[in-house]
Scaffold this motif. Structure first.
Motif, PDB file in Angstrom:
ATOM      1  N   MET A 159       1.027  -1.112   0.076  1.00  0.00           N
ATOM      2  CA  MET A 159       0.018   0.176   0.057  1.00  0.00           C
ATOM      3  C   MET A 159       0.997   1.346  -0.069  1.00  0.00           C
ATOM      4  O   MET A 159       0.582   2.296  -0.723  1.00  0.00           O
ATOM      5  CB  MET A 159      -0.851   0.006   1.354  1.00  0.00           C
ATOM      6  CG  MET A 159      -1.989   1.096   1.000  1.00  0.00           C
ATOM      7  SD  MET A 159      -3.255   0.583  -0.104  1.00  0.00           S
ATOM      8  CE  MET A 159      -2.981   2.146  -1.029  1.00  0.00           C
ATOM      9  N   LEU A 160       1.937   1.048   0.644  1.00  0.00           N
ATOM     10  CA  LEU A 160       2.825   2.406   0.711  1.00  0.00           C
ATOM     11  C   LEU A 160       3.578   2.489  -0.483  1.00  0.00           C
ATOM     12  O   LEU A 160       3.587   3.714  -0.977  1.00  0.00           O
ATOM     13  CB  LEU A 160       3.994   2.028   1.972  1.00  0.00           C
ATOM     14  CG  LEU A 160       4.786   3.234   2.452  1.00  0.00           C
ATOM     15  CD1 LEU A 160       3.670   4.162   3.136  1.00  0.00           C
ATOM     16  CD2 LEU A 160       5.744   2.637   3.597  1.00  0.00           C
ATOM     17  N   ALA A 161       3.915   1.400  -1.123  1.00  0.00           N
ATOM     18  CA  ALA A 161       4.419   1.840  -2.668  1.00  0.00           C
ATOM     19  C   ALA A 161       3.457   2.418  -3.334  1.00  0.00           C
ATOM     20  O   ALA A 161       3.780   3.326  -4.249  1.00  0.00           O
ATOM     21  CB  ALA A 161       4.833   0.312  -3.223  1.00  0.00           C
ATOM     22  N   THR A 162       2.029   2.101  -3.386  1.00  0.00           N
ATOM     23  CA  THR A 162       1.079   2.549  -4.161  1.00  0.00           C
ATOM     24  C   THR A 162       1.068   4.007  -3.898  1.00  0.00           C
ATOM     25  O   THR A 162       0.962   4.848  -4.666  1.00  0.00           O
ATOM     26  CB  THR A 162      -0.382   1.928  -3.920  1.00  0.00           C
ATOM     27  OG1 THR A 162      -0.014   0.450  -4.460  1.00  0.00           O
ATOM     28  CG2 THR A 162      -1.303   2.570  -4.763  1.00  0.00           C
ATOM     29  N   PRO A 167       8.366   1.972  -6.989  1.00  0.00           N
ATOM     30  CA  PRO A 167       8.455   0.676  -7.748  1.00  0.00           C
ATOM     31  C   PRO A 167       7.913  -0.403  -6.805  1.00  0.00           C
ATOM     32  O   PRO A 167       8.814  -0.730  -5.896  1.00  0.00           O
ATOM     33  CB  PRO A 167       9.907   0.320  -8.402  1.00  0.00           C
ATOM     34  CG  PRO A 167      10.439   2.138  -8.346  1.00  0.00           C
ATOM     35  CD  PRO A 167       9.524   2.615  -7.237  1.00  0.00           C
ATOM     36  N   LEU A 168       6.970  -1.188  -7.168  1.00  0.00           N
ATOM     37  CA  LEU A 168       6.358  -2.324  -6.561  1.00  0.00           C
ATOM     38  C   LEU A 168       7.560  -3.396  -6.068  1.00  0.00           C
ATOM     39  O   LEU A 168       7.739  -3.906  -4.842  1.00  0.00           O
ATOM     40  CB  LEU A 168       5.157  -2.795  -7.068  1.00  0.00           C
ATOM     41  CG  LEU A 168       4.200  -3.555  -6.031  1.00  0.00           C
ATOM     42  CD1 LEU A 168       3.774  -2.755  -5.007  1.00  0.00           C
ATOM     43  CD2 LEU A 168       3.128  -4.326  -6.828  1.00  0.00           C
ATOM     44  N   ARG A 171       9.640  -2.638  -2.961  1.00  0.00           N
ATOM     45  CA  ARG A 171       8.660  -2.115  -1.944  1.00  0.00           C
ATOM     46  C   ARG A 171       9.506  -2.335  -0.532  1.00  0.00           C
ATOM     47  O   ARG A 171       9.023  -1.413   0.482  1.00  0.00           O
ATOM     48  CB  ARG A 171       7.425  -2.768  -1.985  1.00  0.00           C
ATOM     49  CG  ARG A 171       7.383  -3.949  -1.784  1.00  0.00           C
ATOM     50  CD  ARG A 171       5.967  -4.797  -2.212  1.00  0.00           C
ATOM     51  NE  ARG A 171       5.750  -6.224  -1.895  1.00  0.00           N
ATOM     52  CZ  ARG A 171       5.958  -6.899  -3.189  1.00  0.00           C
ATOM     53  NH1 ARG A 171       6.744  -6.443  -4.291  1.00  0.00           N
ATOM     54  NH2 ARG A 171       6.212  -8.349  -2.882  1.00  0.00           N
ATOM     55  N   ARG A 172      10.188  -3.386  -0.281  1.00  0.00           N
ATOM     56  CA  ARG A 172      10.918  -3.716   0.804  1.00  0.00           C
ATOM     57  C   ARG A 172      11.726  -2.687   1.421  1.00  0.00           C
ATOM     58  O   ARG A 172      12.035  -2.424   2.344  1.00  0.00           O
ATOM     59  CB  ARG A 172      11.457  -4.913   1.236  1.00  0.00           C
ATOM     60  CG  ARG A 172      10.283  -6.067   1.112  1.00  0.00           C
ATOM     61  CD  ARG A 172       9.419  -5.991   2.250  1.00  0.00           C
ATOM     62  NE  ARG A 172       8.193  -6.923   2.189  1.00  0.00           N
ATOM     63  CZ  ARG A 172       8.480  -8.078   3.160  1.00  0.00           C
ATOM     64  NH1 ARG A 172       9.273  -8.220   4.214  1.00  0.00           N
ATOM     65  NH2 ARG A 172       7.363  -8.896   3.069  1.00  0.00           N
ATOM     66  N   ASP A 173      12.482  -1.704   0.267  1.00  0.00           N
ATOM     67  CA  ASP A 173      12.987  -0.544   0.823  1.00  0.00           C
ATOM     68  C   ASP A 173      12.414   0.469   1.784  1.00  0.00           C
ATOM     69  O   ASP A 173      12.914   0.947   2.838  1.00  0.00           O
ATOM     70  CB  ASP A 173      13.362   0.283  -0.497  1.00  0.00           C
ATOM     71  CG  ASP A 173      14.233  -0.207  -1.539  1.00  0.00           C
ATOM     72  OD1 ASP A 173      14.864  -1.280  -1.452  1.00  0.00           O
ATOM     73  OD2 ASP A 173      14.261   0.238  -2.620  1.00  0.00           O
ATOM     74  N   LEU A 174      10.870   0.507   1.615  1.00  0.00           N
ATOM     75  CA  LEU A 174      10.247   1.424   2.356  1.00  0.00           C
ATOM     76  C   LEU A 174      10.085   0.961   3.951  1.00  0.00           C
ATOM     77  O   LEU A 174      10.273   1.597   4.764  1.00  0.00           O
ATOM     78  CB  LEU A 174       8.619   1.446   1.821  1.00  0.00           C
ATOM     79  CG  LEU A 174       8.784   1.952   0.276  1.00  0.00           C
ATOM     80  CD1 LEU A 174       7.495   2.014  -0.302  1.00  0.00           C
ATOM     81  CD2 LEU A 174       9.307   3.634   0.440  1.00  0.00           C
ATOM     82  N   THR A 175       9.809  -0.465   4.013  1.00  0.00           N
ATOM     83  CA  THR A 175      10.047  -0.959   5.358  1.00  0.00           C
ATOM     84  C   THR A 175      11.409  -0.896   5.992  1.00  0.00           C
ATOM     85  O   THR A 175      11.391  -0.379   7.119  1.00  0.00           O
ATOM     86  CB  THR A 175       9.782  -2.627   5.315  1.00  0.00           C
ATOM     87  OG1 THR A 175       8.422  -2.857   4.309  1.00  0.00           O
ATOM     88  CG2 THR A 175       9.703  -3.290   6.577  1.00  0.00           C
TER      89      THR A 175
END
Length: 414
Positions: A159-162, A167-168, A171-175
């Motif tokens: 959801m955060l990537a959205t 880039p999906l 996405r684990r970059d965001l975590t």
């Protein structure tokens, strides 16, 4: 600095001398013994001064009504010195709109508010449901697995990537960046050990986000957060530290609250089997249960304010320059404000009467999105799995700020 002499996180909170209590000690949260410490303060010293801690001297505000008094007085209790008890060195201090006072706070917040407007939430609901269904359908049966890794992190990170149109596949970059931003340096397993190391990693985050900014600032306005910041009148000329700070805020805000409520809700239902039975018999209770989960978990345990002038609160004089923690996690268990506050009740009559999202001008801008994700997830869970079994006690985050669950082993019978 260390905890006060004589303070032990596993001591008896009802017999330790009151002046030795330091509720910002992360061990009481990691060991899940925090309720007794805050119950003691609410009863005996609801506005409590700790003279010496990892974070220096600070006040603890632990009752619901006193927290509300602080929240509704931003002209006295400022956010501009930061929202955590950690005093960062100036060179590493990140500007972000949650750590600003009006009027700058108000105009920057308005820039990103449209992403969680009712119309946009309605548009997102289908995507959230589709992703939740896919995640749940891929879970193993009759096999122990980590709910945090496979469900809580995965759904919130997608959801955060959205929201960022990030880039999906990355996405684990965001975590990772969210964990970097909130890590406690005293944690033996901390990802970083100093502000300098933290800042180095967050600069990588800022560089990745700036690449997206540069793409979107020259394109027509779009409905993702980076485009909103790039085109917003109050945010398009941010300096690099302010840009970095607001990206951190939006990543942590979009990640920790929902991720830890997804985990905390399943834990609470397992610990309260009568409530789990109630849910199975009436899944229509889910929209009411969701805010109760968020109250019960309280994903961010506190927010800091700094006094701009002397102020009397519950008979104590807070001096100009003093920092204080509004312990949402304690206010959410205050029986004077919330009936049966120590019980998890999924059909509670006023479930939104909690402090987990804050109150007043700094109330969480994404609170309805968090509720939407949890509601849809639980609707999809109950369609598939009448019961998900907790196999062992969760492992908890070493932090007094993020009230989180790092791992939780479960099994789906069937």
């Amino acid at each position: 600095m260390n905890a006060p002499v004589g303070f032990e996180a596993l001591a008896d909170p009802w017999t330790i001398p009151i002046d030795q209590i330091d509720v910002a000690d992360a061990r009481i949260f990691q060991d899940d013994v925090w309720p007794g410490w805050f119950a003691r303060l609410r009863r005996d010293d609801p506005v409590h001064f700790t003279t010496d801690s990892q974070f220096g001297a600070y006040w603890s505000v632990t009752r619901y009504k006193d927290i509300m008094q602080v929240e509704t007085n931003p002209q006295v209790f400022s956010s501009a010195s930061g929202i955590t008890l950690l005093d960062q060195e100036t060179q590493y201090r990140l500007a972000m709109f949650i750590a600003m006072d009006p009027p700058k706070h108000d105009v920057q917040r308005l820039v990103v508010a449209p992403i969680v407007a009712p119309g946009n939430l309605a548009n997102m609901a289908g995507t959230i449901r589709q992703r939740a269904a896919t995640i749940l359908d891929n879970l193993p049966r009759n096999e122990t697995f980590d709910w945090v890794e496979h469900v809580s992190v995965e759904l919130t990170t997608q959801m955060l990537a959205t929201l960022f149109d990030y880039p999906l596949e990355r996405r684990r970059d965001l975590t990772y960046w969210s964990n970097i931003a909130t890590t406690n340096f005293k944690d033996p397993n901390a990802l970083v050990k100093t502000e300098e190391e933290r800042f180095t990693e967050l600069r990588k985050m800022a560089a990745a986000m700036m690449d997206l900014w540069n793409q979107r600032v020259n394109a027509p306005p779009a409905s993702d957060l980076i485009s909103m910041l790039a085109h917003g009148e109050a945010t398009r000329n941010m300096d690099p530290m302010e840009f970095m700070g607001n990206c951190v805020l939006l990543i942590v805000g979009g990640n920790d609250t929902t991720r830890n409520s997804i985990s905390g809700g399943l834990w609470a239902l397992n610990k309260h089997p009568d409530e789990y039975r109630k849910l199975r018999e009436n899944p229509g209770l889910i929209p009411n249960m969701v805010p109760e989960i968020i109250r019960w978990q309280t994903p961010l345990a506190y927010m800091r304010r700094t006094a701009l002038r002397d102020y009397e609160l519950a008979g104590k004089t807070i001096h100009a320059g003093d920092k204080l923690a509004m312990w949402y996690i304690s206010g959410n268990r205050d029986a004077e404000a919330i009936e049966d506050a120590d019980r998890f009740i999924i059909d509670r009559s006023r479930p939104r009467q909690h402090l987990s999202f804050g109150f007043g001008i700094h109330r969480c801008v994404g609170n309805r999105l968090a509720e939407l994700q949890l509601t849809i997830l639980w609707e999809e869970i109950m369609k598939r799995f009448p019961f998900i079994e907790l196999m062992q006690e969760p492992k908890r985050v070493y932090s007094s700020f993020v009230h989180g669950i790092s791992s939780m082993m479960v099994r789906i019978p069937g």
